[in-house]
Design a protein around this motif. Structure first.
Motif, PDB file in Angstrom:
ATOM      1  N   HIS A 146       0.826  -1.208   0.000  1.00 40.69           N
ATOM      2  CA  HIS A 146       0.000   0.000   0.000  1.00 40.69           C
ATOM      3  C   HIS A 146       0.862   1.262   0.000  1.00 40.69           C
ATOM      4  N   ILE A 147       1.960   1.249   0.751  1.00 37.31           N
ATOM      5  CA  ILE A 147       2.822   2.436   0.806  1.00 37.31           C
ATOM      6  C   ILE A 147       3.448   2.685  -0.562  1.00 37.31           C
ATOM      7  N   PHE A 148       3.903   1.621  -1.193  1.00 35.98           N
ATOM      8  CA  PHE A 148       4.510   1.796  -2.514  1.00 35.98           C
ATOM      9  C   PHE A 148       3.470   2.268  -3.527  1.00 35.98           C
ATOM     10  N   ALA A 149       2.284   1.687  -3.470  1.00 34.48           N
ATOM     11  CA  ALA A 149       1.225   2.100  -4.402  1.00 34.48           C
ATOM     12  C   ALA A 149       0.892   3.579  -4.202  1.00 34.48           C
ATOM     13  N   ALA A 150       0.842   4.016  -2.954  1.00 29.60           N
ATOM     14  CA  ALA A 150       0.442   5.395  -2.681  1.00 29.60           C
ATOM     15  C   ALA A 150       1.550   6.395  -2.984  1.00 29.60           C
ATOM     16  N   THR A 151       2.799   6.017  -2.731  1.00 32.34           N
ATOM     17  CA  THR A 151       3.872   7.017  -2.779  1.00 32.34           C
ATOM     18  C   THR A 151       4.940   6.759  -3.834  1.00 32.34           C
ATOM     19  N   GLY A 152       4.973   5.568  -4.411  1.00 28.49           N
ATOM     20  CA  GLY A 152       6.043   5.237  -5.354  1.00 28.49           C
ATOM     21  C   GLY A 152       7.376   4.975  -4.677  1.00 28.49           C
ATOM     22  N   ARG A 153       7.353   4.845  -3.371  1.00 26.77           N
ATOM     23  CA  ARG A 153       8.583   4.592  -2.616  1.00 26.77           C
ATOM     24  C   ARG A 153       8.293   3.648  -1.447  1.00 26.77           C
ATOM     25  N   LEU A 154       9.353   3.065  -0.912  1.00 23.40           N
ATOM     26  CA  LEU A 154       9.233   2.373   0.367  1.00 23.40           C
ATOM     27  C   LEU A 154       9.682   3.356   1.441  1.00 23.40           C
ATOM     28  N   PRO A 155       9.241   3.146   2.682  1.00 22.08           N
ATOM     29  CA  PRO A 155       9.544   4.155   3.703  1.00 22.08           C
ATOM     30  C   PRO A 155      11.019   4.211   4.084  1.00 22.08           C
ATOM     31  N   LEU A 156      11.479   5.410   4.383  1.00 25.98           N
ATOM     32  CA  LEU A 156      12.824   5.591   4.920  1.00 25.98           C
ATOM     33  C   LEU A 156      12.775   5.350   6.427  1.00 25.98           C
ATOM     34  N   PHE A 157      11.700   5.806   7.051  1.00 26.01           N
ATOM     35  CA  PHE A 157      11.497   5.694   8.493  1.00 26.01           C
ATOM     36  C   PHE A 157      10.140   5.036   8.697  1.00 26.01           C
ATOM     37  N   ALA A 158      10.077   3.999   9.525  1.00 25.83           N
ATOM     38  CA  ALA A 158       8.780   3.385   9.800  1.00 25.83           C
ATOM     39  C   ALA A 158       8.628   3.125  11.289  1.00 25.83           C
ATOM     40  N   GLY A 159       7.395   3.257  11.772  1.00 28.59           N
ATOM     41  CA  GLY A 159       7.099   2.982  13.171  1.00 28.59           C
ATOM     42  C   GLY A 159       5.913   2.044  13.289  1.00 28.59           C
TER      43      GLY A 159
END
Lengths: 302, 302
Positions: B224-237
């Protein structure tokens, strides 16, 4: 708004309507004021932000891939959409513009087949290669040089007034994301379009073999915008019948009219209904010929 | 970073690790520098940004709706998930945490059934009503008062350092969007979650009867994050096993450990594997008991 706002726009009805709307929506206490959180602007890409003749640039990109696939497996030549491509059956391919379900289904399947299992990095490199090396056939320059300067100024004006600008195209979301940041100055997450679903496995993202949600044309545009942002657009810009629902959903609707045969292309095909809607609903129609001082950002080189 | 950065965090290992990472990623010319465009941060919601005991707040919201539906149509009482709800069969409902496909499928279907055909405005008013009138059963205050103060400070720190903050929860995207802007200070478009597909017809958006893409848990989170932003997170919690893949996909991974029985709740259930992963992979584990000076933003009232 700075004095050099919309410098490539003549002081005509479209420029005045845009500036009036931006002033009204950003003037606190005024009747037209809209809180910044609700200021969503959405723009179609092909024919709205860049040239779409003789065919939308992404078709050029994908047709080259399909031609390679047919070369590798000649049996595909009898199947659609490969058959239409080989026979230059434009009537079939124009079924996208009219949202013919058979054509749309066939194309979605072919898109998926081409990229299923590939990684975003691989896809990005294919798009970059195409951007650098392929030229728009009639003007002889890379497609990326054929972005409309007045529209970039409009994106900048809206951003400066706390609008959050999204591009919402029938074209591939991931295709546009490759060049969105350097070309439009908006982040990848602000690019909405027809998209593949992804799967995450073994620590990496790969494309699944099916599309996520509807094709981003017609009613699919407000559906995708709402899904992405939780809002419908306040300001929308388009140029074709596949943009009608997005323009209907917005409070300010801008329709780019391709009437500039000398500097770009002159055509109404695919925009007949939207031009009619614009008259009926009072949308702002931009005459490229009469209202734009310059057309392209990077061409002709001066 | 201002002197009052992370004021609710004790000067412990978690705070130091966060500040070091933010300094490294934003120091131009340094080895850890990351261009602003790549600075995506993503956070789980339940148990990471607010309380999730005795059950995730959205379950409270939806269980009340399902109870009404069963009352209106008693034949539903024999079907899942309504049966589990009536019999307080928590073992069944916990199948979400373990991503049991049968449970997940049953719940998705029930969610869809409840809201199919409804408008976003109607759904929003139901959520607002619940936010205002329903209290978390053990602490006796509205759930919205039980957002973690240290995490809000962290969101603010990241935003100030040009990270773009997203919330990525297994919970409903549209549920969270109702309170995202006033609670987290992020726009609705930065909320990612399990979502219904929408249809646009007759000028309005209504919910369709199926979900868009995968459930936003486990591998669904990076998808979902990749679909929404075109990236994987740098920081995740995150705080639970359903966050593992998102935390694995990030460069800096923060795991909130619920070890504060006195001020919140003490539990490891649903987080056994993620705590193990944190040890193996060197994630930053936050001890709520030892590292947070305050727990909640709005409670207890001082």
């Amino acid at each position: 708004m700075t004095p050099d706002t919309l410098t490539s726009w003549k002081d005509g009805p479209a420029k005045r309507a845009i500036l009036d709307f931006v002033t009204a929506t950003t003037t606190e206490g005024g009747v037209g004021f809209v809180p910044a959180s609700d200021r969503i602007a959405s723009f179609d890409n092909d024919g709205t932000l860049w040239v779409e003749q003789p065919l939308p640039p992404q078709f050029d990109f994908v047709f080259r891939r399909w031609a390679e696939e047919v070369k590798a497996d000649p049996s595909m030549a009898q199947e659609q959409p490969y058959k239409a491509l080989l026979e230059k059956d434009m009537a079939f391919l124009e079924g996208v513009a009219t949202q013919d379900p058979e054509v749309v289904g066939t194309l979605l399947k072919a898109f998926s087949r081409t990229w299923a299992g590939s990684t975003p990095a691989h896809f990005d490199s294919e798009v970059r290669d195409w951007l650098e090396n392929v030229k728009q056939p009639t003007l002889g320059v890379p497609y990326i040089d054929l972005v409309y300067k007045p529209m970039l100024e409009l994106l900048e004006l809206l951003t400066a007034n706390e609008f959050r600008v999204f591009v919402c195209s029938g074209g591939g979301r991931d295709f546009m994301r490759v060049f969105a940041e350097e070309t439009w100055g908006i982040h990848k997450e602000n690019v909405i379009g027809t998209a593949a679903e992804y799967t995450f496995a073994d620590g990496r993202i790969v494309r699944a073999e099916h599309a996520l949600g509807s094709l981003d044309v017609g009613p699919g545009k407000p559906e995708h915008i709402f899904a992405a942002t939780g809002r419908l657009p306040l300001f929308a810009g388009g140029n074709a019948d596949v943009d009608i629902e997005m323009l209907e959903a917005a409070r300010f609707s801008l329709l780019v009219n391709h009437d500039d045969e000398a500097r770009e292309f002159g055509y109404v095909k695919g925009a007949e209904k939207s031009l009619e809607k614009a008259r009926d609903l009072g949308w702002t129609v931009v005459s490229m010929k009469d209202e734009w001082i310059a057309v392209f950002e990077k061409w002709p080189k001066t």
